[in-house]
Enzyme design. Structure first.
Site, PDB file in Angstrom:
ATOM      1  N   LYS A  22      46.084  -7.484  22.302  1.00 25.53           N
ATOM      2  CA  LYS A  22      44.616  -7.872  22.596  1.00 25.53           C
ATOM      3  C   LYS A  22      44.400  -8.334  23.834  1.00 25.53           C
ATOM      4  CE  LYS A  22      43.368 -12.128  21.181  1.00 25.53           C
ATOM      5  NZ  LYS A  22      42.535 -13.071  22.221  1.00 25.53           N
ATOM      6  N   ASN A  23      44.795  -9.237  24.503  1.00 25.96           N
ATOM      7  CA  ASN A  23      44.394  -9.845  25.698  1.00 25.96           C
ATOM      8  C   ASN A  23      44.545  -8.980  26.957  1.00 25.96           C
ATOM      9  OD1 ASN A  23      44.065 -12.195  24.346  1.00 25.96           O
ATOM     10  ND2 ASN A  23      45.954 -13.441  24.998  1.00 25.96           N
ATOM     11  N   CYS A 120      38.237 -19.553  20.797  1.00 28.12           N
ATOM     12  CA  CYS A 120      38.806 -20.655  20.132  1.00 28.12           C
ATOM     13  C   CYS A 120      38.585 -22.148  20.812  1.00 28.12           C
ATOM     14  CB  CYS A 120      40.336 -20.395  19.791  1.00 28.12           C
ATOM     15  SG  CYS A 120      40.693 -19.245  18.805  1.00 28.12           S
ATOM     16  N   ARG A 125      38.647 -25.658  28.539  1.00 37.36           N
ATOM     17  CA  ARG A 125      38.615 -24.230  29.028  1.00 37.36           C
ATOM     18  C   ARG A 125      37.533 -24.257  30.265  1.00 37.36           C
ATOM     19  NH1 ARG A 125      40.452 -20.264  24.170  1.00 37.36           N
ATOM     20  NH2 ARG A 125      41.461 -19.176  25.670  1.00 37.36           N
ATOM     21  N   PRO A 126      37.757 -24.768  31.219  1.00 37.39           N
ATOM     22  CA  PRO A 126      36.629 -24.683  32.345  1.00 37.39           C
ATOM     23  C   PRO A 126      36.769 -23.309  32.982  1.00 37.39           C
ATOM     24  CG  PRO A 126      38.581 -26.103  33.009  1.00 37.39           C
ATOM     25  CD  PRO A 126      38.553 -25.762  31.560  1.00 37.39           C
ATOM     26  N   ASP A 308      50.293 -19.559  23.128  1.00 39.11           N
ATOM     27  CA  ASP A 308      49.719 -18.897  22.030  1.00 39.11           C
ATOM     28  C   ASP A 308      50.983 -18.685  20.878  1.00 39.11           C
ATOM     29  OD1 ASP A 308      47.188 -18.528  23.025  1.00 39.11           O
ATOM     30  OD2 ASP A 308      47.524 -16.441  23.533  1.00 39.11           O
ATOM     31  N   ILE A 330      49.436 -26.477  28.171  1.00 37.33           N
ATOM     32  CA  ILE A 330      48.223 -25.630  28.769  1.00 37.33           C
ATOM     33  C   ILE A 330      46.882 -26.260  28.115  1.00 37.33           C
ATOM     34  CG2 ILE A 330      47.528 -23.103  28.982  1.00 37.33           C
ATOM     35  CD1 ILE A 330      50.361 -23.610  30.075  1.00 37.33           C
ATOM     36  N   ARG A 400      40.140 -12.146  14.766  1.00 32.28           N
ATOM     37  CA  ARG A 400      40.055 -12.077  15.996  1.00 32.28           C
ATOM     38  C   ARG A 400      41.168 -11.373  16.680  1.00 32.28           C
ATOM     39  NH1 ARG A 400      39.231 -16.974  19.183  1.00 32.28           N
ATOM     40  NH2 ARG A 400      39.867 -15.331  20.897  1.00 32.28           N
TER      41      ARG A 400
HETATM   42  C1  UD1 Z   1      44.408 -16.661  28.115  1.00 29.86           C
HETATM   43  C2  UD1 Z   1      44.515 -15.851  26.837  1.00 29.86           C
HETATM   44  C3  UD1 Z   1      45.038 -16.984  25.787  1.00 29.86           C
HETATM   45  C4  UD1 Z   1      46.150 -17.846  26.216  1.00 29.86           C
HETATM   46  C5  UD1 Z   1      45.829 -18.531  27.583  1.00 29.86           C
HETATM   47  C6  UD1 Z   1      47.378 -19.129  28.332  1.00 29.86           C
HETATM   48  C7  UD1 Z   1      42.956 -13.989  26.979  1.00 29.86           C
HETATM   49  C8  UD1 Z   1      41.757 -13.635  26.500  1.00 29.86           C
HETATM   50  N1  UD1 Z   1      43.253 -15.454  26.438  1.00 29.86           N
HETATM   51  O1  UD1 Z   1      43.248 -17.479  28.006  1.00 29.86           O
HETATM   52  O2  UD1 Z   1      45.180 -16.390  24.623  1.00 29.86           O
HETATM   53  O3  UD1 Z   1      46.026 -19.015  25.287  1.00 29.86           O
HETATM   54  O4  UD1 Z   1      45.391 -17.401  28.836  1.00 29.86           O
HETATM   55  O5  UD1 Z   1      47.984 -18.270  28.178  1.00 29.86           O
HETATM   56  O6  UD1 Z   1      43.723 -13.634  27.699  1.00 29.86           O
HETATM   57  N2  UD1 Z   1      41.715 -23.434  33.702  1.00 29.86           N
HETATM   58  C9  UD1 Z   1      41.275 -24.182  34.437  1.00 29.86           C
HETATM   59  N3  UD1 Z   1      39.910 -23.582  35.158  1.00 29.86           N
HETATM   60  C10 UD1 Z   1      39.928 -22.111  34.962  1.00 29.86           C
HETATM   61  C11 UD1 Z   1      40.629 -21.624  34.191  1.00 29.86           C
HETATM   62  C12 UD1 Z   1      41.473 -22.183  33.494  1.00 29.86           C
HETATM   63  O7  UD1 Z   1      41.304 -25.343  34.682  1.00 29.86           O
HETATM   64  O8  UD1 Z   1      38.993 -21.998  35.862  1.00 29.86           O
HETATM   65  C13 UD1 Z   1      42.823 -24.035  32.812  1.00 29.86           C
HETATM   66  C14 UD1 Z   1      42.694 -24.055  31.257  1.00 29.86           C
HETATM   67  O9  UD1 Z   1      41.998 -24.930  30.811  1.00 29.86           O
HETATM   68  C15 UD1 Z   1      44.234 -24.266  31.046  1.00 29.86           C
HETATM   69  C16 UD1 Z   1      44.843 -23.370  31.847  1.00 29.86           C
HETATM   70  O10 UD1 Z   1      43.893 -23.407  32.953  1.00 29.86           O
HETATM   71  O11 UD1 Z   1      44.677 -25.547  30.841  1.00 29.86           O
HETATM   72  C17 UD1 Z   1      45.186 -21.793  31.415  1.00 29.86           C
HETATM   73  O12 UD1 Z   1      44.098 -21.336  31.095  1.00 29.86           O
HETATM   74  P1  UD1 Z   1      43.905 -19.655  31.193  1.00 29.86           P
HETATM   75  O13 UD1 Z   1      45.173 -19.000  31.640  1.00 29.86           O
HETATM   76  O14 UD1 Z   1      42.695 -19.539  32.203  1.00 29.86           O
HETATM   77  O15 UD1 Z   1      43.526 -19.185  29.987  1.00 29.86           O
HETATM   78  P2  UD1 Z   1      42.620 -18.088  29.195  1.00 29.86           P
HETATM   79  O16 UD1 Z   1      42.417 -17.105  30.342  1.00 29.86           O
HETATM   80  O17 UD1 Z   1      41.223 -18.603  28.915  1.00 29.86           O
END
Ligand code: UD1
Length: 433
Positions: A22-23, A120, A125-126, A308, A330, A400
């Site tokens: 999916k991702n 979710c 999630r910034p 996950d 995370i 989802r």
């Molecule tokens: C993706 C996955 C999700 C998985 C996650 C971590 C998709 C669609 N979703 O989510 O299923 O749980 O990776 O493996 O692929 N962060 C910041 N600033 C940012 C972006 C992220 O501080 O701009 C932080 C987040 O709050 C979190 C960490 O970085 O603590 C990892 O997040 P990230 O890897 O970006 O997760 P997603 O891409 O949202």
């Protein structure tokens, strides 16, 4: 409202085939609009998130056609590239990966506007790392009325150091940088298998990306991308979920269409708690007969233990002998399922980002609510083990990300049905009672 009703107590036995990731699909489907040629994507999981993203892609004018259940052709030529180009509908706000269209459209048209992402509720999630990357490439980024806009005269390659390892930011910046002028380096990049898959896909469209899968990704911008046919990798988390379900129910399941290397962190923890995992070229077999042991786990970016898989692992450890500790590093809000699991008899105490799990001998069926996608799947596993009936609400979260979840589980011998009414629940109980 759809629910799952489960009668627990049957070990899972048999063979299950894993869908496309999916991702990876979410990144690849968004990236497919970056050329005006036709792109054919195979092994697309038919889950709610991919359907919603495809709807949004269609909404901006691209041609989307399902050739069969898992093969989609996309043509970005018909996208209406004007200043009103904007991705916003009631659905897109619900999925996290909507923001991939930001990087894809910014790369192609040098401007994009997308509704701020939903997804979710597992933490803050910034998206500051995404915007930091776009800005480094020369874009101006602003957020107004819950819409995020990125625009640039030109995109120019840059050196970007990510402050946190982010899957989403790595993919988004990579997409925009592919069509920027000159060289871009992303340091402290995420290394997940789906980063590599999106990079391979972009390269098959003519991009020049090196180093995906390591923490330094080097991109040399190209003028334009071309059409391609590409098949998505298998879903590591769906595979891991079935591995946990096999272990927790003390079953014996052959999980096919997987890349065992992507499952190493999960395999290693399952082996540590005395489940037996056999690896084949593109399959893993998980079986276990005795009560499992305890262990400690900390979620980490790939190749560490995936966040996950944390809830599914907790459900399994909740039944193990002894005390296990899970540290969630995370997302800060990822233990919401613990209250639901407690209703089924689990003994788990949460302190901040740490869960202390004292294994119990069994769970008992209860009415529970899926708080998010992976926690929902974890509650299904708990229901499969539990004594008696479990009813799970809010299964829209599970849908989802899991294709034909209940059908696949039924094929492994589980008693589980998707129901909508009390009458259907009673019918299920009569049938299985
Ligand atoms: C993706 C996955 C999700 C998985 C996650 C971590 C998709 C669609 N979703 O989510 O299923 O749980 O990776 O493996 O692929 N962060 C910041 N600033 C940012 C972006 C992220 O501080 O701009 C932080 C987040 O709050 C979190 C960490 O970085 O603590 C990892 O997040 P990230 O890897 O970006 O997760 P997603 O891409 O949202």
């Amino acid at each position: 409202m759809e629910q799952y009703v489960i009668k627990g107590g049957t070990p899972l036995l048999g063979e299950v085939s894993i869908a496309g990731a999916k991702n990876a699909a979410l990144g690849i489907l968004a990236a497919a609009v970056m050329t005006d040629d036709e792109v054919i994507i195979e092994n697309v999981p038919n889950v709610r998130d991919t359907r919603v993203l495809l709807q949004a892609i269609q909404g901006i004018g691209a041609r989307v056609h399902y050739q069969d259940e898992h093969t989609v052709s996309i043509c970005g030529k018909t996208i209406k590239n004007d200043k009103y180009l904007c991705v916003d509908d009631e659905y897109i706000r619900k999925i996290r990966a909507s923001y991939y269209l930001l990087g894809a459209l910014l790369g192609k048209y040098k401007h994009s506007q997308v509704a701020l992402p939903g997804g979710c509720d597992i933490g803050m999630r910034p998206i500051d790392q995404h915007t930091k990357g776009f800005k480094a490439l020369g874009a101006q980024v602003s957020i107004h009325h819950s819409m995020i806009t990125a625009e640039a005269e030109h995109l120019t390659g840059s050196h970007i150091y990510l402050d946190v390892v982010s899957v989403g930011a790595t993919i988004n910046i990579m997409m925009a940088a592919v069509l920027a002028e000159g060289k871009t380096t992303i340091e402290n990049a995420a290394k997940e298998p789906h980063i590599v898959d999106v990079a391979n896909f972009l390269n098959s469209m003519g991009a020049n990306i090196k180093g995906a899968g390591t923490d330094v990704i080097r991109i040399r911008g190209v003028k334009q991308l071309k059409g391609t046919t590409y098949s998505i990798i298998p879903d590591q988390i769906e595979a891991g979920t079935f591995m946990m379900a096999a272990a927790a129910t003390r079953g014996d399941v052959l999980i096919t269409n997987v890349i065992p290397k992507h499952l190493e962190a999960i395999t290693s923890k399952l082996t540590e708690i005395d489940a037996i995992v056999e690896e084949y070229d593109d399959a893993v077999r998980v079986h276990c007969e005795n009560r499992l042991g305890s262990t400690n786990i900390k979620t980490l970016p790939y190749p560490g233990f995936p966040t996950d898989m944390q809830p599914q692992m907790a459900v399994t450890l909740g039944l193990s002998e002894g005390t296990s500790i899970i540290t969630e590093s995370i997302f800060e809000n990822r233990f919401k399922y613990v209250n639901e699991l407690a209703r089924m008899g689990a003994n788990i105490k949460v302190e901040g980002n740490v869960a202390i799990i004292n294994g119990v001998k069994g769970y008992t069926g209860a009415n529970v609510i899926a708080p998010d996608l992976r926690a929902g799947a974890a509650l299904v596993i708990a229901g499969l083990v539990a004594d008696g009936y479990t009813i799970i609400d809010d299964i829209k979260y599970i849908q989802r990300g899991y294709e034909k979840f209940s059908t696949k589980l039924r094929a492994l011998g589980a008693s589980i049905e998707r129901v909508e009414t009390e009458k259907e629940i009673q019918k299920f109980k009569l049938k299985t009672g």
